[in-house]
Design a protein around this motif. Structure first.
Motif, PDB file in Angstrom:
ATOM      1  N   LEU A 151       0.931  -1.181  -0.058  1.00 55.81           N
ATOM      2  CA  LEU A 151      -0.235   0.268  -0.101  1.00 55.81           C
ATOM      3  C   LEU A 151       0.895   1.431   0.018  1.00 55.81           C
ATOM      4  N   TRP A 152       2.159   1.274   0.310  1.00 53.58           N
ATOM      5  CA  TRP A 152       2.933   2.186   0.430  1.00 53.58           C
ATOM      6  C   TRP A 152       3.649   2.691  -0.909  1.00 53.58           C
ATOM      7  N   SER A 153       3.510   3.946  -1.158  1.00 53.12           N
ATOM      8  CA  SER A 153       4.189   4.325  -2.612  1.00 53.12           C
ATOM      9  C   SER A 153       5.260   5.521  -2.331  1.00 53.12           C
ATOM     10  N   GLY A 154       5.568   5.492  -1.046  1.00 49.34           N
ATOM     11  CA  GLY A 154       6.914   6.300  -0.603  1.00 49.34           C
ATOM     12  C   GLY A 154       6.675   6.949   0.791  1.00 49.34           C
ATOM     13  N   PRO A 155       7.634   7.843   1.102  1.00 51.24           N
ATOM     14  CA  PRO A 155       7.625   8.120   2.565  1.00 51.24           C
ATOM     15  C   PRO A 155       6.176   9.065   2.948  1.00 51.24           C
ATOM     16  N   PRO A 156       5.505   8.673   4.053  1.00 49.35           N
ATOM     17  CA  PRO A 156       4.048   8.965   4.351  1.00 49.35           C
ATOM     18  C   PRO A 156       4.237  10.839   4.211  1.00 49.35           C
ATOM     19  N   LEU A 157       2.985  11.281   3.678  1.00 49.00           N
ATOM     20  CA  LEU A 157       2.727  12.651   3.456  1.00 49.00           C
ATOM     21  C   LEU A 157       3.904  13.236   2.897  1.00 49.00           C
ATOM     22  N   ALA A 158       4.542  12.654   1.762  1.00 48.87           N
ATOM     23  CA  ALA A 158       5.637  13.010   1.040  1.00 48.87           C
ATOM     24  C   ALA A 158       5.555  14.316   0.401  1.00 48.87           C
ATOM     25  N   ASN A 159       4.343  14.790   0.163  1.00 47.95           N
ATOM     26  CA  ASN A 159       4.375  16.144  -0.552  1.00 47.95           C
ATOM     27  C   ASN A 159       3.931  17.257   0.505  1.00 47.95           C
ATOM     28  N   ILE A 160       4.022  17.126   1.725  1.00 45.29           N
ATOM     29  CA  ILE A 160       3.717  18.065   2.688  1.00 45.29           C
ATOM     30  C   ILE A 160       4.819  18.406   3.405  1.00 45.29           C
ATOM     31  N   HIS A 161       5.071  19.770   3.750  1.00 44.59           N
ATOM     32  CA  HIS A 161       5.996  20.131   4.750  1.00 44.59           C
ATOM     33  C   HIS A 161       5.350  19.839   6.092  1.00 44.59           C
ATOM     34  N   CYS A 162       5.716  19.172   6.521  1.00 45.78           N
ATOM     35  CA  CYS A 162       5.005  18.635   7.953  1.00 45.78           C
ATOM     36  C   CYS A 162       5.512  19.480   9.131  1.00 45.78           C
ATOM     37  N   GLY A 163       4.500  20.077   9.997  1.00 38.70           N
ATOM     38  CA  GLY A 163       4.797  20.872  11.192  1.00 38.70           C
ATOM     39  C   GLY A 163       4.724  19.846  12.312  1.00 38.70           C
ATOM     40  N   PRO A 164       4.636  20.387  13.557  1.00 38.94           N
ATOM     41  CA  PRO A 164       4.840  19.262  14.679  1.00 38.94           C
ATOM     42  C   PRO A 164       3.761  18.341  14.937  1.00 38.94           C
ATOM     43  N   VAL A 165       2.634  18.587  14.414  1.00 35.58           N
ATOM     44  CA  VAL A 165       1.255  17.617  14.398  1.00 35.58           C
ATOM     45  C   VAL A 165       1.457  16.350  13.518  1.00 35.58           C
ATOM     46  N   LEU A 166       1.863  16.620  12.010  1.00 34.30           N
ATOM     47  CA  LEU A 166       1.941  15.916  10.977  1.00 34.30           C
ATOM     48  C   LEU A 166       3.455  15.003  11.096  1.00 34.30           C
ATOM     49  N   SER A 167       4.444  15.817  11.697  1.00 30.05           N
ATOM     50  CA  SER A 167       5.431  15.028  12.008  1.00 30.05           C
ATOM     51  C   SER A 167       5.489  14.101  12.969  1.00 30.05           C
ATOM     52  N   ALA A 168       4.668  14.157  13.954  1.00 33.51           N
ATOM     53  CA  ALA A 168       4.579  13.114  14.962  1.00 33.51           C
ATOM     54  C   ALA A 168       3.702  11.936  14.393  1.00 33.51           C
ATOM     55  N   TYR A 169       2.687  12.402  13.379  1.00 29.29           N
ATOM     56  CA  TYR A 169       2.033  11.231  12.703  1.00 29.29           C
ATOM     57  C   TYR A 169       2.691  10.272  11.836  1.00 29.29           C
ATOM     58  N   ARG A 170       3.559  11.159  11.158  1.00 31.58           N
ATOM     59  CA  ARG A 170       4.619  10.644  10.155  1.00 31.58           C
ATOM     60  C   ARG A 170       5.330   9.551  11.051  1.00 31.58           C
ATOM     61  N   THR A 171       5.969  10.102  12.003  1.00 29.28           N
ATOM     62  CA  THR A 171       6.946   8.970  12.800  1.00 29.28           C
ATOM     63  C   THR A 171       6.349   7.775  13.240  1.00 29.28           C
ATOM     64  N   GLU A 172       4.998   7.817  13.580  1.00 32.08           N
ATOM     65  CA  GLU A 172       4.222   6.710  13.869  1.00 32.08           C
ATOM     66  C   GLU A 172       3.903   5.883  12.789  1.00 32.08           C
ATOM     67  N   LEU A 173       3.555   6.407  11.832  1.00 28.78           N
ATOM     68  CA  LEU A 173       3.565   5.797  10.411  1.00 28.78           C
ATOM     69  C   LEU A 173       4.778   5.028  10.001  1.00 28.78           C
ATOM     70  N   LEU A 174       5.509   5.540  10.181  1.00 22.22           N
ATOM     71  CA  LEU A 174       7.188   4.901  10.013  1.00 22.22           C
ATOM     72  C   LEU A 174       7.360   3.916  10.887  1.00 22.22           C
ATOM     73  N   GLU A 175       6.984   3.924  12.152  1.00 21.23           N
ATOM     74  CA  GLU A 175       7.390   2.987  13.192  1.00 21.23           C
ATOM     75  C   GLU A 175       6.263   1.561  12.746  1.00 21.23           C
ATOM     76  N   LEU A 176       5.107   2.069  12.505  1.00 18.24           N
ATOM     77  CA  LEU A 176       4.234   0.857  11.932  1.00 18.24           C
ATOM     78  C   LEU A 176       4.867   0.307  11.166  1.00 18.24           C
ATOM     79  N   ARG A 177       5.187   0.847  10.034  1.00  8.36           N
ATOM     80  CA  ARG A 177       5.768   0.072   8.780  1.00  8.36           C
ATOM     81  C   ARG A 177       6.974  -0.744   9.082  1.00  8.36           C
ATOM     82  N   ARG A 178       7.788  -0.150   9.809  1.00  7.54           N
ATOM     83  CA  ARG A 178       9.039  -1.040  10.467  1.00  7.54           C
ATOM     84  C   ARG A 178       8.607  -2.245  11.005  1.00  7.54           C
ATOM     85  N   SER A 179       7.520  -2.171  11.774  1.00  6.06           N
ATOM     86  CA  SER A 179       7.004  -3.396  12.572  1.00  6.06           C
ATOM     87  C   SER A 179       6.393  -4.354  11.639  1.00  6.06           C
TER      88      SER A 179
END
Length: 268
Positions: A151-179
């Motif tokens: 389902l992944w096509s690249g880094p999550p939210l790749a077309n967004i300059h993420c602020g603090p809220v979305l940065s935390a969400y992106r980190t969570e998604l990357l950890e889920l992918r890693r698991s």
């Protein structure tokens, strides 16, 4: 079967669904209708992050402006909401844009079903993978994890300059992918596909040189393939790197695996 589960979660033809496992996209029949304005796109991302739930206005302000909001911050935010509703209306993404993006007393609610977001399908397949692994169906677990990772096509939210809220969400998604990646590899090792994994694991450990779990999986794949000396060389290289960069020894699991490899050699 995982494919049946996946089909159940996929949106029907003509419906709108949202992809965040890569660039943020608003998809209908393969066409992306996501807004192009960066702030409006970030606003949409925060709303999609909590489908069907109210997002407090302070959360949106923190994401869009961090600690430096303009004096007219609420008026500006209302303008971005207007532009997002206009995008919804112009592209016929909903019958009523104001019902889809509803104003609440202290924030906004994006009234979509969680199944319209690709993260929902990802988590469902992740859960299926763990269930199958626990039941001893290692090949089925690997299949479910592989479908989740597809389902992944690249880094999550790749077309967004993420602020603090979305940065935390992106980190969570990357950890889920890693698991899920670790679970898929583990399931494939146990199901006897260790030889096929060696090249992939070498690439993964090169990209993540301090990831002890990946190195352990590489050691096990090499050991099961009759390449005990190569497995021990992986351990030595990792141990040197951990000592040099972090001043620590490999974790207990890796040390136990190393002792097992030595013991196997002693008994031959």
């Amino acid at each position: 079967m995982y494919s049946e589960q996946q089909r159940t979660d996929e949106p029907a033809d003509g419906s709108v669904h949202f992809s965040v496992l890569g660039p943020l996209e608003v998809l209908r029949d393969g066409v992306d209708y996501a807004p192009s304005a960066p702030k409006v796109l970030a606003l949409l991302a925060v709303l999609v992050m909590r489908p069907g739930k109210m997002v407090h206005i302070d959360t949106l302000i923190r994401e869009l402006w961090s600690d430096n909001p303009p004096r007219t911050v609420r008026t500006t935010l209302h303008t971005y909401v207007y532009h997002l509703r206009r995008c919804i209306m112009q592209n016929d993404l909903a019958e009523d844009a104001e019902k889809l993006l509803a104003t609440k007393q202290s924030g906004y609610t994006f009234n979509i079903d969680p199944s319209q977001v690709d993260t929902h399908r990802f988590v469902r397949l992740q859960q299926l993978g763990y269930e199958r692994q626990a039941a001893g169906d290692h090949a089925g677990a690997a299949d479910a994890c592989r479908a989740a990772l597809d389902l992944w096509s690249g880094p999550p939210l790749a077309n967004i300059h993420c602020g603090p809220v979305l940065s935390a969400y992106r980190t969570e998604l990357l950890e889920l992918r890693r698991s899920v990646l670790h679970l898929r590899i583990e399931a494939e090792i146990v199901s006897g596909r260790h030889r096929e994994l060696i090249g992939e694991l070498r690439s993964l450990t090169t990209g993540s040189p301090l990831d002890e779990a990946l190195h352990g999986q590489l050691m096990r794949a090499l050991g099961r393939s009759g390449r005990r000396s190569d497995a021990m060389a992986v351990y030595r290289m990792l141990r040197t790197r951990l000592a040099g960069e972090l001043g620590v020894e490999p974790c207990d699991d890796l040390q136990s695996l190393h002792r097992e490899l030595i013991s196997e050699g002693d008994h031959r």
